[in-house]
Design an enzyme around this catalytic site. Structure first.
Site, short mmCIF file in Angstrom:
data_model
loop_
_atom_site.label_atom_id
_atom_site.label_comp_id
_atom_site.label_asym_id
_atom_site.label_seq_id
_atom_site.Cartn_x
_atom_site.Cartn_y
_atom_site.Cartn_z
N SER A 27 0.84 -1.27 -0.08
CA SER A 27 -0.05 0.18 0.08
C SER A 27 0.86 1.36 0.12
CB SER A 27 -0.89 0.03 1.20
OG SER A 27 -2.09 0.96 1.11
N ASP A 81 10.19 5.59 -10.15
CA ASP A 81 9.62 6.07 -11.34
C ASP A 81 10.68 7.42 -11.71
OD1 ASP A 81 8.23 3.97 -11.91
OD2 ASP A 81 6.41 5.24 -10.97
N LYS A 96 -0.75 -4.36 -3.29
CA LYS A 96 -2.09 -3.77 -2.90
C LYS A 96 -2.02 -2.28 -3.34
CE LYS A 96 -4.70 -1.84 1.21
NZ LYS A 96 -4.80 -0.59 0.73
#
Length: 750
Positions: A479, A490, A504
């Site tokens: 999460s 990224d 998740k």
């Protein structure tokens, strides 16, 4: 991240609930009689029926993947409820299930019609069966067992069928009881002691089952419904809701003691530093609470034999109020002298679950480098204190920012953020924590049930840390941990190291059901829904749902991914993708990923600690995959000697690598005891020793970062490619960092 609940968890609460802090504050005034637990059969209350219907209205309208509460959903609820009651298939028979069959399509009607008789009848039958089974097991103890035959016992029954009838159920329980006896026999216990230990164990189980109440029944049923919508939607009854609130804000109002059930007593497992209990100097680990009194003059109530959460709710209370404890000291026998202690409740911080730091010194080729480590167990935030303007509100980001400043002052050259087993927490904290390591830009994209996408990010200029960075993850990282790790990856801001994460990719919101009722009481009655309302996506557009975050440098998997992770849920949402956000990577870590991987491979190929970890992992997988064991004493004894030899070899290798570590030679074979049957002192020592054990994955991550620092310092062009700001960063002090970096953010900004 969460695991599916079962009645075993409810029972565990009464056995080992190590909560400082479980359950709602309550006043003992007028409650001067011994605690009487609910009389069977348990019956639903009007409030519970109303809460179930209100929950259904929210789930069918506002859930991210709203589904009607109809016969199709009823079948899902029935299946989930049955698994929560008897997931190991050791209480019900196929004949019992035939009696339940009409309820399979009536769970929806039970909720809409506010008639929970059916679900409660199943719970009551579970309680009856559990008591019957333990009584049957106790009855087997008088004769003992013959361990010379060729019987076997399959202890992993998740995929087994329910026993056909009573005879097959009896056989199963005879095998279970035989195995319990055999484990103690292999540990060298004489028959009389084994018989006494098991009789006490089974009797205690019966007592705890009898202490299950209507809130337990309702909580179990409502979670079966909530989790049938998606794996991460939960119903939180008043007790569970308060515990969740405490886990997020890491504070409560009480005496500052971790409690644990031991036999019929509630024992002090830990005294929280700086709490009222610690400051008094009169409360010690191992002390047993005999009675509790509210205020200076309230009656003392005997709490021997109580459920742990019932004891705790009476100890907890409003700040600056008094609670009196009657204590049986740890070193006193059952007939020892009791002591009276008066404590004033205060706000207590649960620092054990807060962010922590340490420094690892990596020595390589005559060079020593300091690598800072921040261990973050969860993304916590005290939302209430923040709303009220408390300048000292608890926040993961604020704590990490402070630790980063301290680590920079200590001269670290790189930072590891350890998110292993961090199951998540606040989405806002994940967003703000990322802002400590990037300048400005989007962090995560969030899509709601209408398909509208919102981009959340960091708007504050500057970084608290702009140097080399790694994020250490494993299958338990979920999460909010995945949001943070994905954004760091990224942006090219840091290396992601470890194992693929949980997967998740959904966002939950808390709905306080009491706000939508005519409940005029200050005491919560209807509970809360932790409901999935959104899905989050990486700034690249891909979801972490099911796929998680794949590390740049992967460590060996432990094999649990078959049983643990989003992909193991039947009703998990599918992986999807949306358009990329407008962002620009700040660095290109691929420029030195290959040499770092090569150095890692070469080092671990010959590192004794890494080889030991792999061997222990292989042994763990072998033992885990073997789910059937012999009930023949001679065969088990042979197998035990083999296992003892393997473990002795592991201990010797640990000692050769780590040196003499307290408790290293004290690790024993299976003693046949349950956790609450062991000495509390011995249990705490074992946990303390475990924390001192070497952590080869963290050590190797530090080595990888040290390699990265070496490559950066040796090649200015490479530094400009793999670090933000063209490779300019400082690790010597906050002042130096301010000169080299862009203006730093104040911790309060996060």
């Amino acid at each position: 991240m969460k695991l599916r609940p079962s009645l075993a968890l409810l029972l565990a609460l009464a056995v080992t609930g190590a909560g400082v802090h479980a359950q709602s504050a309550a006043d003992l005034a007028g409650d001067n009689a011994p605690r009487k637990y609910s009389t069977l059969p348990l019956t639903p209350t009007t409030t519970q029926a109303q809460a179930a219907q209100l929950s259904a209205r929210f789930l069918t309208r506002f859930h991210y993947d709203a589904q009607p509460l109809d016969d199709a959903m009823s079948r899902k609820i029935y299946k989930a409820y049955l698994e929560s009651l008897d997931g190991e298939k050791v209480f019900f028979t196929q004949a019992d299930l035939a009696k339940f069959e009409p309820l399979r399509t009536q769970m929806d009607d039970a909720i809409w019609n506010q008639d929970l008789t059916g679900p409660f009848s199943m719970f009551n039958f579970y309680v009856q069966r559990a008591i019957e089974r333990m009584t049957f097991a106790r009855g087997l103890l008088a004769k003992g067992f013959d361990f010379t035959g060729n019987e076997t016992y399959n202890y992993d029954r998740k995929n087994a069928a329910w026993p056909k009838d009573q005879a097959e159920l009896d056989t199963l329980w005879r095998e279970r009881t035989m195995n319990d006896w055999l484990r103690l026999k292999l540990a060298g216990k004489p028959d009389d002691e084994i018989r006494k230990t098991l009789d006490k164990r089974y009797a205690g189980y019966i007592d705890r089952v009898k202490q299950l109440d209507g809130e337990d029944a309702f909580q179990s049923f409502m979670n079966a419904y909530a989790e049938s919508t998606d794996p991460h939607t939960d119903y939180l009854g008043p007790r569970a809701a308060e515990n969740f609130d405490i886990s997020m804000k890491l504070s409560l109002e009480g005496i500052g003691a971790v409690l644990q059930a031991r036999d019929e007593y509630t024992a002090i497992r830990e005294v929280v530093p700086a709490g009222p209990a610690a400051k008094s100097g009169k409360v010690h680990v191992g002390d047993r609470i005999v009675a509790i009194g509210e205020g200076e003059t309230g009656p003392m109530v005997d709490v021997i034999g109580w459920r742990l959460d019932d004891v705790v709710k009476h100890i907890r209370g409003k700040k600056n109020t008094t609670v009196r404890l009657e204590i049986l000291p740890a070193d006193a026998g059952v007939d020892g002298k009791h002591e009276m202690i008066s404590l004033v409740r205060q706000k207590v911080s649960i620092e054990e679950q807060a962010a922590k730091k340490k420094v690892i010194e990596v020595k390589d080729a005559g060079v020593t480098r300091k690598i800072g480590v921040i261990d973050l167990p969860s993304f916590y935030s005290d939302f209430g204190a923040r709303r009220e303007g408390d300048k000292d509100f608890k926040s993961a980001t604020r704590d990490v920012a402070k630790l980063l400043t301290e680590l920079k002052a200590e001269g670290v050259e790189a930072i590891v953020v350890d998110l292993r087993n961090n199951g998540g927490g606040s989405l806002a904290e994940a967003n703000e924590l990322t802002g400590l390591f990037i300048d400005q830009g989007p962090v995560v994209q969030v899509r709601d049930a209408r398909g509208e996408v919102q981009v959340q990010g960091d708007d504050d200029p500057g970084m608290t840390w702009s140097g080399p960075l790694a994020v250490l993850v494993n299958r338990g990282s979920a999460s909010a941990s995945e949001i943070f790790a994905a954004a760091i990856q990224d942006y090219g801001r840091g290396l992601i190291i470890g194992q693929p994460t949980f997967g998740k990719g959904t966002v939950q919101n808390l709905v306080d059901l009491d706000r939508f009722t005519r409940n005029n009481s200050e005491k919560p009655q209807f509970g809360e829904l932790k409901m999935t309302i959104q899905e989050f996506f990486r700034i690249t557009g891909g979801s972490t749902q099911l796929r998680g975050v794949t590390p740049d440098i992967q460590f060996p998997k432990n094999g649990d991914e078959k049983d643990f992770g989003e992909s193991t849920y039947d009703n998990a949402l599918p992986w999807t993708q949306i358009q990329s956000a407008d962002y620009k990577p700040v660095a290109n870590l691929k420029a030195y990923l290959a040499p770092l991987q090569a150095k890692h491979d070469a080092r671990t190929a010959t590192a004794p600690g890494w080889k030991l970890m792999l061997d222990e992992l292989a042994q763990y997988k072998k033992m885990r995959d073997n789910t059937t064991i012999s009930l023949n004493f001679a065969q088990r004894q042979t197998e035990r000697k083999e296992q003892d030899a393997i473990q002795a070899d592991f201990r010797a290798r640990h000692k050769a690598i780590d040196g003499d570590v307290d408790g290293q030679d004290d690790v024993a074979s299976d003693d046949g005891l349950n956790a609450n049957e062991r000495s509390l002192k011995a249990e705490l020592k074992q946990e303390k020793d475990a924390k001192k054990a070497a952590d080869p994955q963290l050590e190797e991550t530090a080595h990888i970062l040290s390699d990265a620092v070496g490559l950066i310092k040796g090649d200015g062009k490479l530094a400009a490619e793999v670090l933000p700001y063209g490779g300019r960063y400082s690790s010597t002090s906050t002042a130096a960092a301010a000169a080299a970096d862009k203006p730093q953010q104040a911790p309060a900004a996060h």
